[in-house]
Design a protein around this motif. Sequence first.
Motif, short mmCIF file in Angstrom:
data_model
loop_
_atom_site.label_atom_id
_atom_site.label_comp_id
_atom_site.label_asym_id
_atom_site.label_seq_id
_atom_site.Cartn_x
_atom_site.Cartn_y
_atom_site.Cartn_z
N PHE A 132 0.94 -1.08 -0.17
CA PHE A 132 -0.07 0.08 0.20
C PHE A 132 0.94 1.25 0.09
N GLY A 133 1.86 1.14 0.96
CA GLY A 133 2.71 2.24 1.05
C GLY A 133 3.58 2.71 -0.04
N ILE A 134 3.60 1.65 -0.79
CA ILE A 134 4.89 1.68 -2.17
C ILE A 134 3.91 2.71 -3.39
N ARG A 135 2.54 2.60 -3.14
CA ARG A 135 1.86 3.03 -4.31
C ARG A 135 1.40 4.66 -3.89
N SER A 136 1.77 5.08 -2.45
CA SER A 136 1.40 6.17 -2.06
C SER A 136 2.42 7.47 -2.51
N GLN A 137 2.00 8.62 -2.22
CA GLN A 137 2.84 9.61 -2.48
C GLN A 137 4.28 9.37 -2.17
N LEU A 138 4.40 8.97 -0.93
CA LEU A 138 5.90 8.71 -0.51
C LEU A 138 6.69 7.73 -1.65
N GLY A 139 5.86 6.68 -1.92
CA GLY A 139 6.15 5.45 -2.61
C GLY A 139 6.91 6.01 -3.72
N TYR A 140 6.12 6.74 -4.52
CA TYR A 140 6.42 7.52 -5.87
C TYR A 140 7.54 8.35 -5.58
N SER A 141 7.54 9.25 -4.58
CA SER A 141 8.61 10.06 -4.32
C SER A 141 10.02 9.37 -4.17
N LEU A 142 10.07 8.06 -3.78
CA LEU A 142 11.11 7.17 -3.73
C LEU A 142 11.91 7.00 -5.25
N ALA A 143 10.85 6.77 -5.93
CA ALA A 143 11.14 6.54 -7.40
C ALA A 143 11.64 7.66 -8.14
N GLN A 156 10.14 22.89 -4.54
CA GLN A 156 9.98 23.24 -3.03
C GLN A 156 9.54 22.20 -2.18
N LEU A 157 9.96 20.86 -2.46
CA LEU A 157 9.46 19.86 -1.81
C LEU A 157 10.67 19.23 -0.97
N SER A 158 10.54 18.41 0.11
CA SER A 158 11.64 17.97 0.83
C SER A 158 12.40 16.64 0.45
N GLY A 159 13.26 16.79 -0.28
CA GLY A 159 14.02 15.69 -0.57
C GLY A 159 14.75 14.99 0.32
N ARG A 160 15.24 15.66 1.33
CA ARG A 160 15.99 15.22 2.53
C ARG A 160 14.82 14.03 3.28
N ILE B 94 2.37 16.80 -5.24
CA ILE B 94 2.81 16.09 -4.12
C ILE B 94 3.07 16.99 -2.85
N ASN B 95 2.56 16.63 -1.67
CA ASN B 95 2.72 17.42 -0.45
C ASN B 95 4.28 17.60 -0.40
#
Lengths: 273, 218
Positions: A132-143, A156-160, B94-95
């Motif tokens: 579930f998490g991998i299809r979330s905003q955060l999962g996509y953000s990793l990719a 202006q997003l937090s890459g860190r 994205i947020n």
Amino acid sequence: MIFSILEQALIALPLIIGAYFTLSLLKLPDFSIESAYLFGAVSAFLAQELPLPLVLLSAMGGGMVVGAMVCFFNQILHIPFLLGAIVTNGLIHGLTQYCLGTSVSSFHLAFPFNEFNLLAGLAIILLIFMGFGIRSQLGYSLAIYGNNPHFFDNHQLSGRYVLLFGVLLGHGCAGISGFLFAQSNGFVDLTMNFGILLLCLTAIMVGKFFLKTHRPNILVPLIGVFVFFSIQQLLLRMGLNLKYFNAFQALFILVILSLGHRKQTLTLDHLGV
Amino acid sequence: MQVHQLSFRHHKRASYFFRDISFDLERGKMHALHGKNGMGKTVLLNLLSLKVPPNGVMEGRIIGGENAILVNQRFDLMIADQFSFLENLKFACINRCPHPFSRLKPPLFYPDFLEKFHIDISKPASKLSGGQRQILALLMVLQRERNILLLDEPTATLDEQNARIVFEFLKTLTLKNVTLLVVCHDRELTNHFVDGRHLHLEMGATGLRRLECVFHGA
């Protein structure tokens, strides 16, 4: 044979999921995942008197400590990730010696239920949460981070935050695998993490061979780990000596990469995954 | 956007870089900022988007600066190449700290005129032309609900044909009430497309930059 494949695959599954996050999605040269695997086992060893859920959390926490260390070196001290990972490995090696007192310590928890059920239950919980998490905003953000690390600064997003979350989660999973491996073998060994990175790369490559996608997909590590251990068992049955298995994995990676490169079916990056 | 008596020094003891600059940019128009290299075009764009360099001292008032966003000259850094045009638009929504339990949201701003630019939204961004990629970068910025775009040489890395596509796209944005301030060295393009002010930055004898409004278009 099938039981053996299942058992080994279920032990390694959290590790391969963790490696999928850091090596394949974030595209980090994450050498320190080996230390997360080892320190997860050490943390579980130190917490062995506690109830099982706390032992599991401790193993995950041990892996996360390694992740936090490498992120601190990279993000705060501005040390390149690979160098930070190598330094972390050195530190964790010393810390493990200190915690264990010797290079090998026996370790076996007595469960009130079948050990295989624990492995299967853990795998199901992990697959549901991570799937579930991998299809979330955060999962996509990793990719996205793996594809273009500058993306976040430019929007202006937090890459860190993405890096930290991905590495902590990945290393936490590796820590759980370390505990499961130590529990299954009955000891924590200072060298139990040697060659783990090779296993991770091979399993993810195998998974990506079956699922050619750059989108985050939990099936990549799942298929990868099961096919990997099936091949391993098959080769052992055919008479391959286990001591040559690391060399075989390295050869396997070379063949896959060179074939993919020649046929231009693989887009190779610095890790090949 | 209105700028009142804007002054800027790189640090407290430095002499003025800009002094008492005032101008306004009419809403829904394309304006141009001209000037040779080193005249301070990028510094001015940064100030207009309220990004003051470290140790810099800014005086004066910028009304509308909070609605302005500076679009990076290197638009390649804004795009995740492996993913499609549409996915990239979703990524721009994205947020700030991406949520582990929220799905990607559909794009907030999705123009109906993309076919005009022959953009296949399912194609990976790496397979789009330079002009189409620049359009993607601009649309991604617009997902942040800003209506003033400050563009620092948006066509610097593009050939003539792609540069024209980008300017045509920018022109269509003005019809959606987006205000644009474009830095571009191609006078032919700016003369053809700019319908607002032409601002010109020059350096005086003391090193102080002067801003002149040399032409006010139709």
